[in-house]
Design a protein around this motif. Structure first.
Motif, PDB file in Angstrom:
ATOM      1  N   VAL A   1     -41.679 -11.966  -4.903  1.00  0.00           N
ATOM      2  CA  VAL A   1     -41.444 -11.308  -3.623  1.00  0.00           C
ATOM      3  C   VAL A   1     -41.685 -12.331  -2.528  1.00  0.00           C
ATOM      4  CG1 VAL A   1     -42.123  -9.444  -2.076  1.00  0.00           C
ATOM      5  CG2 VAL A   1     -42.173  -9.085  -4.558  1.00  0.00           C
ATOM      6  N   ILE A   2     -40.647 -12.639  -1.778  1.00  0.00           N
ATOM      7  CA  ILE A   2     -40.752 -13.639  -0.713  1.00  0.00           C
ATOM      8  C   ILE A   2     -40.574 -12.941   0.627  1.00  0.00           C
ATOM      9  CG2 ILE A   2     -39.768 -15.738   0.272  1.00  0.00           C
ATOM     10  CD1 ILE A   2     -38.978 -16.612  -2.501  1.00  0.00           C
ATOM     11  N   ILE A   3     -41.563 -13.123   1.507  1.00  0.00           N
ATOM     12  CA  ILE A   3     -41.596 -12.419   2.790  1.00  0.00           C
ATOM     13  C   ILE A   3     -41.669 -13.437   3.921  1.00  0.00           C
ATOM     14  CG2 ILE A   3     -42.772 -10.660   4.156  1.00  0.00           C
ATOM     15  CD1 ILE A   3     -44.167  -9.839   1.460  1.00  0.00           C
ATOM     16  N   THR A   4     -40.790 -13.283   4.892  1.00  0.00           N
ATOM     17  CA  THR A   4     -40.795 -14.155   6.058  1.00  0.00           C
ATOM     18  C   THR A   4     -40.727 -13.312   7.328  1.00  0.00           C
ATOM     19  OG1 THR A   4     -38.385 -14.395   5.875  1.00  0.00           O
ATOM     20  CG2 THR A   4     -39.734 -16.121   4.883  1.00  0.00           C
ATOM     21  N   GLY A   5     -41.336 -13.801   8.385  1.00  0.00           N
ATOM     22  CA  GLY A   5     -41.284 -13.119   9.671  1.00  0.00           C
ATOM     23  C   GLY A   5     -40.058 -13.545  10.466  1.00  0.00           C
ATOM     24  N   ARG A   6     -39.562 -12.628  11.296  1.00  0.00           N
ATOM     25  CA  ARG A   6     -38.392 -12.931  12.133  1.00  0.00           C
ATOM     26  C   ARG A   6     -38.585 -12.301  13.509  1.00  0.00           C
ATOM     27  NH1 ARG A   6     -33.527  -9.938  12.329  1.00  0.00           N
ATOM     28  NH2 ARG A   6     -34.018  -9.020  10.291  1.00  0.00           N
ATOM     29  N   GLN A   7     -38.718 -13.133  14.516  1.00  0.00           N
ATOM     30  CA  GLN A   7     -38.901 -12.633  15.868  1.00  0.00           C
ATOM     31  C   GLN A   7     -37.622 -12.013  16.403  1.00  0.00           C
ATOM     32  OE1 GLN A   7     -41.294 -12.115  17.820  1.00  0.00           O
ATOM     33  NE2 GLN A   7     -43.030 -13.280  17.045  1.00  0.00           N
ATOM     34  N   GLY A   8     -37.756 -10.989  17.222  1.00  0.00           N
ATOM     35  CA  GLY A   8     -36.619 -10.363  17.881  1.00  0.00           C
ATOM     36  C   GLY A   8     -35.807  -9.437  17.000  1.00  0.00           C
ATOM     37  N   GLY A   9     -36.340  -9.091  15.813  1.00  0.00           N
ATOM     38  CA  GLY A   9     -35.603  -8.202  14.916  1.00  0.00           C
ATOM     39  C   GLY A   9     -35.572  -6.766  15.390  1.00  0.00           C
ATOM     40  N   VAL A  10     -36.466  -6.413  16.315  1.00  0.00           N
ATOM     41  CA  VAL A  10     -36.476  -5.085  16.926  1.00  0.00           C
ATOM     42  C   VAL A  10     -36.629  -5.255  18.431  1.00  0.00           C
ATOM     43  CG1 VAL A  10     -37.718  -2.906  17.155  1.00  0.00           C
ATOM     44  CG2 VAL A  10     -37.466  -3.927  14.918  1.00  0.00           C
ATOM     45  N   LYS A  11     -35.830  -4.495  19.180  1.00  0.00           N
ATOM     46  CA  LYS A  11     -35.911  -4.518  20.631  1.00  0.00           C
ATOM     47  C   LYS A  11     -36.190  -3.103  21.121  1.00  0.00           C
ATOM     48  CE  LYS A  11     -32.665  -8.373  21.011  1.00  0.00           C
ATOM     49  NZ  LYS A  11     -31.375  -8.855  21.581  1.00  0.00           N
ATOM     50  N   ILE A  12     -37.327  -2.935  21.791  1.00  0.00           N
ATOM     51  CA  ILE A  12     -37.747  -1.604  22.237  1.00  0.00           C
ATOM     52  C   ILE A  12     -37.663  -1.509  23.760  1.00  0.00           C
ATOM     53  CG2 ILE A  12     -39.674   0.026  22.342  1.00  0.00           C
ATOM     54  CD1 ILE A  12     -40.629  -0.978  19.702  1.00  0.00           C
ATOM     55  N   ILE A  13     -37.048  -0.441  24.233  1.00  0.00           N
ATOM     56  CA  ILE A  13     -37.027  -0.153  25.669  1.00  0.00           C
ATOM     57  C   ILE A  13     -38.377   0.453  26.030  1.00  0.00           C
ATOM     58  CG2 ILE A  13     -35.890   1.123  27.524  1.00  0.00           C
ATOM     59  CD1 ILE A  13     -33.367   1.178  25.713  1.00  0.00           C
ATOM     60  N   LYS A  14     -39.128  -0.240  26.868  1.00  0.00           N
ATOM     61  CA  LYS A  14     -40.504   0.162  27.161  1.00  0.00           C
ATOM     62  C   LYS A  14     -40.579   1.179  28.299  1.00  0.00           C
ATOM     63  CE  LYS A  14     -43.796  -1.359  25.773  1.00  0.00           C
ATOM     64  NZ  LYS A  14     -44.655  -0.790  24.702  1.00  0.00           N
ATOM     65  N   SER A  15     -41.435   2.167  28.099  1.00  0.00           N
ATOM     66  CA  SER A  15     -41.708   3.143  29.146  1.00  0.00           C
ATOM     67  C   SER A  15     -42.495   2.470  30.279  1.00  0.00           C
ATOM     68  CB  SER A  15     -42.520   4.308  28.579  1.00  0.00           C
ATOM     69  OG  SER A  15     -43.041   5.116  29.620  1.00  0.00           O
ATOM     70  N   ASN A  16     -42.253   2.919  31.502  1.00  0.00           N
ATOM     71  CA  ASN A  16     -43.023   2.404  32.636  1.00  0.00           C
ATOM     72  C   ASN A  16     -44.202   3.308  32.978  1.00  0.00           C
ATOM     73  OD1 ASN A  16     -41.700   4.590  33.705  1.00  0.00           O
ATOM     74  ND2 ASN A  16     -40.873   3.512  35.493  1.00  0.00           N
ATOM     75  N   LYS A  17     -44.441   4.310  32.113  1.00  0.00           N
ATOM     76  CA  LYS A  17     -45.499   5.276  32.388  1.00  0.00           C
ATOM     77  C   LYS A  17     -46.797   4.995  31.646  1.00  0.00           C
ATOM     78  CE  LYS A  17     -42.511   9.171  33.595  1.00  0.00           C
ATOM     79  NZ  LYS A  17     -43.035   9.318  34.964  1.00  0.00           N
ATOM     80  N   ARG A  18     -46.716   4.251  30.542  1.00  0.00           N
ATOM     81  CA  ARG A  18     -47.920   3.979  29.762  1.00  0.00           C
ATOM     82  C   ARG A  18     -47.718   2.709  28.945  1.00  0.00           C
ATOM     83  NH1 ARG A  18     -45.139   8.192  28.142  1.00  0.00           N
ATOM     84  NH2 ARG A  18     -46.379   9.567  29.434  1.00  0.00           N
ATOM     85  N   GLY A  19     -48.823   2.028  28.664  1.00  0.00           N
ATOM     86  CA  GLY A  19     -48.768   0.795  27.899  1.00  0.00           C
ATOM     87  C   GLY A  19     -49.473   0.937  26.562  1.00  0.00           C
TER      88      GLY A  19
END
Length: 280
Positions: free
Chosen positions: A245-263
């Motif tokens: 099992v070979i696992i690698t990380g990949r940046q930018g694979g998910v893009k989330i629209i962030k709420s401006n009401k809470r962090g």
């Protein structure tokens, strides 16, 4: 016409009702919306021309949505209808306000790391997955110890004896990994968490590792129990004794629209019930 995709649970009456309302709302603004059932949509299934996606449900629905658009990551607005929800920050009463803000350019996008998981069987790939939360190597249907060989960044990290090994993204740090004793990570960090599950030796501890390091997990050839790999708790594949099992990380694979009401910190405080309130 601009296009979007909405992933929702067709067995949930509230989700179905909200989907119909949202689709009409978008179409009145010149945006076509195609629907996808969270229980059946496959990796890469979403309309390749969609500009953005909306998930209606809990974190599990969001994970399905993220995989559906993983072939070409587009911004996702997660609407919360679930029972807990760390990822889904927007409530069902805020969706129209947040969508309008997004379409007017008033919300930011947060890019997050995903893990690419490949099961090598000899010289060919037997299975491959994209994980938003985590990847778990453990037994199938039995509570027996398993033996696994581990390599981190090209170096031999030893042999593990226990219930299993879990590799989590920062997004997944508040899921299974947290329950197994792993740390909480801010979701946009460039790192992964290796969390041992009930290790036989007390010297095994969770470890934060760079997203650039490749992780290799191999079942012990003398293993006497069935082993599987599970990704995001939604997809799985049985492992054979000589698999890698070979696992690698990949940046930018998910893009989330962030709420401006809470962090994130507010979500963690409220969901985990930290005492004292925000000013303690």
């Amino acid at each position: 016409m601009r296009k979007s995709v909405i992933v929702y649970n067709k067995a949930n009456e509230l989700a179905v009702s909200l989907y119909e309302t949202m689709r009409e709302w978008l179409e009145n603004r010149g945006i076509a919306a195609s629907g996808c059932d969270s229980h059946s949509c496959r990796t890469g299934e979403a309309d390749p021309e969609a500009e953005f996606a909306v998930s209606i449900g809990g974190d599990g629905t969001f994970l399905s949505c993220a995989r559906a658009v993983s072939h070409r990551p587009i911004p996702i607005l997660p609407i919360h209808l679930g029972t807990f929800g760390f990822i889904t920050e927007v409530t069902q009463n805020e969706w129209s306000e947040m969508l309008k803000l997004w379409l007017d350019g008033g919300l930011r996008i947060e890019e997050r790391l995903v893990i690419d998981v490949k099961v090598w069987r000899g010289e060919h790939i037997a299975a491959q997955f994209t994980g938003v939360n985590d990847c778990v190597v453990s037994t199938v249907g039995s509570c027996k110890l398993i033996r696994l060989a581990l390599s981190l960044g090209g170096f031999d990290a030893g042999h593990f004896l226990g219930d299993g090994l879990l590799l989590a993204t920062p997004t997944g740090s508040t899921a299974y990994s947290l329950a197994a004793g792993g740390p909480i990570m801010v979701p946009n960090m460039a790192a992964m968490i290796l969390t041992p599950i009930c290790p036989f030796s007390l010297s095994w501890r969770p470890m934060v590792i760079p997203d650039t390091d490749q992780i290799v997990i191999k079942p012990d050839p003398g293993q006497k129990v069935d082993i599987q790999i599970a990704v995001d708790g939604q997809e799985s594949h049985p492992l054979e004794k000589h698999d890698r099992v070979i696992i690698t990380g990949r940046q930018g694979g998910v893009k989330i629209i962030k709420s401006n009401k809470r962090g994130f910190y507010e979500v963690v405080r409220s969901k985990l019930g930290w005492s004292g309130g925000p000013y303690a």
